[in-house]
Design an enzyme around this catalytic site. Sequence first.
Site, PDB file in Angstrom:
ATOM      1  N   ARG A   1       0.804  -1.232   0.000  1.00 31.26           N
ATOM      2  CA  ARG A   1       0.000   0.000   0.000  1.00 31.26           C
ATOM      3  C   ARG A   1       0.829   1.270   0.000  1.00 31.26           C
ATOM      4  NH1 ARG A   1      -2.473  -3.453   2.951  1.00 31.26           N
ATOM      5  NH2 ARG A   1      -0.435  -4.361   3.213  1.00 31.26           N
ATOM      6  N   THR A   2       1.951   1.296   0.669  1.00 32.19           N
ATOM      7  CA  THR A   2       2.711   2.551   0.688  1.00 32.19           C
ATOM      8  C   THR A   2       3.203   2.875  -0.726  1.00 32.19           C
ATOM      9  OG1 THR A   2       3.399   2.036   2.947  1.00 32.19           O
ATOM     10  CG2 THR A   2       4.607   3.775   1.818  1.00 32.19           C
TER      11      THR A   2
ATOM     12  N   LYS B   1      25.649  -3.856  -6.377  1.00 31.54           N
ATOM     13  CA  LYS B   1      26.995  -3.857  -6.971  1.00 31.54           C
ATOM     14  C   LYS B   1      27.943  -3.009  -6.129  1.00 31.54           C
ATOM     15  CE  LYS B   1      25.299  -4.091 -11.752  1.00 31.54           C
ATOM     16  NZ  LYS B   1      25.240  -3.307 -13.008  1.00 31.54           N
TER      17      LYS B   1
ATOM     18  N   ARG C   1      12.013   3.783   0.330  1.00 36.19           N
ATOM     19  CA  ARG C   1      11.983   2.852   1.475  1.00 36.19           C
ATOM     20  C   ARG C   1      13.226   1.982   1.391  1.00 36.19           C
ATOM     21  NH1 ARG C   1       6.936  -0.954   3.127  1.00 36.19           N
ATOM     22  NH2 ARG C   1       6.308   1.037   4.033  1.00 36.19           N
TER      23      ARG C   1
ATOM     24  N   HIS D   1       8.417   6.237   9.825  1.00 38.07           N
ATOM     25  CA  HIS D   1       7.509   6.102   8.676  1.00 38.07           C
ATOM     26  C   HIS D   1       6.546   7.296   8.724  1.00 38.07           C
ATOM     27  CE1 HIS D   1       5.170   4.399   5.566  1.00 38.07           C
ATOM     28  NE2 HIS D   1       4.997   3.177   6.005  1.00 38.07           N
TER      29      HIS D   1
HETATM   30  C1  NCD Z   1       4.109  -0.969   7.821  1.00 37.25           C
HETATM   31  C2  NCD Z   1       5.583  -0.781   7.509  1.00 37.25           C
HETATM   32  O1  NCD Z   1       6.017  -1.084   6.402  1.00 37.25           O
HETATM   33  O2  NCD Z   1       6.237  -0.284   8.397  1.00 37.25           O
HETATM   34  N1  NCD Z   1       3.315  -1.125   6.697  1.00 37.25           N
HETATM   35  C3  NCD Z   1       2.902  -0.011   6.008  1.00 37.25           C
HETATM   36  O3  NCD Z   1       3.679   0.745   5.494  1.00 37.25           O
HETATM   37  N2  NCD Z   1       1.577   0.235   5.998  1.00 37.25           N
HETATM   38  C4  NCD Z   1       3.819  -1.934   8.900  1.00 37.25           C
HETATM   39  C5  NCD Z   1       4.337  -3.341   8.806  1.00 37.25           C
HETATM   40  O4  NCD Z   1       4.996  -3.730   7.852  1.00 37.25           O
HETATM   41  O5  NCD Z   1       4.042  -4.106   9.737  1.00 37.25           O
END
Ligand code: NCD
Length: 337
Positions: A57-58, A86, A107, A135
Amino acid sequence: MQFPGSHILSVSQFERTDVEKIFDVADGMRPFAHRERMTKVLDGAILGNMFFEPSTRTRVSFGCAFNLLGGEVRETTDIKASSLTKGESLYDTGRVMSGYSDIIVMRHPQAGSVAEFSRASRVPVFNAGDGPNEHPSQALLDLYTIKKELVSRDQGIDGMHIAMVGDLKHGRTVHSLSQLISLYKKIRFTLISPKELRMPEDIVEELRKREHQVVETEDMEHGLEANDIVYLTRIQEERFATKLEADIYRGRFRLNQAIYTRYCRPNTVIMHPLPRDSRDDANELDNDLNQHPSLAIFRQTDNGVLVRMALFALTLDVTDQVEKSARAVNWYTERRF
Ligand code: NCD
């Protein structure tokens, strides 16, 4: 803060007024996210959407938010498919990618990596999760959801009681969310976790310093009492040395219909950043709550698009041009439930 051109790396950048500004802009994005209207305000702009850790989703909601503003998205989805394997440094990657994009979302599994990358970037960078650290966009969409849920109960954020449950040590969502909420007043945080997976001490100290009440407990049943919000999290198995170690904690704290009815105040809002671990040995948030009106998890995911659109519009400084290039959409837009 000054939004235009800024990186968004940590919730510590925000004051309460900044958060409220983001929420106001997010409210204005609703007709676009709901496909009632469309805008091309970011026509020609390119988002570099760089995900070096699993994400559904992110990644998609950041991409979708950019598309809804009329921009294009270029994506990296696998660390193995990038030159980081690399031996390329984050600095070089940042410098290069920022020549191809107007803004970057990133990320990466290492704490501090996105900040390091941003120092080489010539365009704004958003932290979409740097290992167990932070986050920020998730915290904003969570708090936006909390605000909406509480408003519908004639309440505000100040003075609320929230329980956070699960892997509070490795969960970057709870690290960012608790710090963001601490901008408000007189919050009671009940932190429910195994003692080995407690919220980092510096965060707890900061919450207390800001005059919030913090209760840390391993007793879930007691901890669930008298809250406005219960925020569940997954055991972050990818942060443990071995899967076996994560197994010790999996399934320790669960919420289902029976437990909710017995221990939670009626109407307690149920939240989870997702993904929830629905395997039998985990199941921290049971499917038997799926139809519960207080289950806000899918309102959180929908709100993610609004909040991420707002972050793009503010950072690329187009908030007052969104309307100018707006028009009605001409395809079938009714949503089924
Ligand atoms: C979370 C994350 O990636 O930190 N997910 C998200 O971005 N909605 C939570 C998780 O992975 O548990």
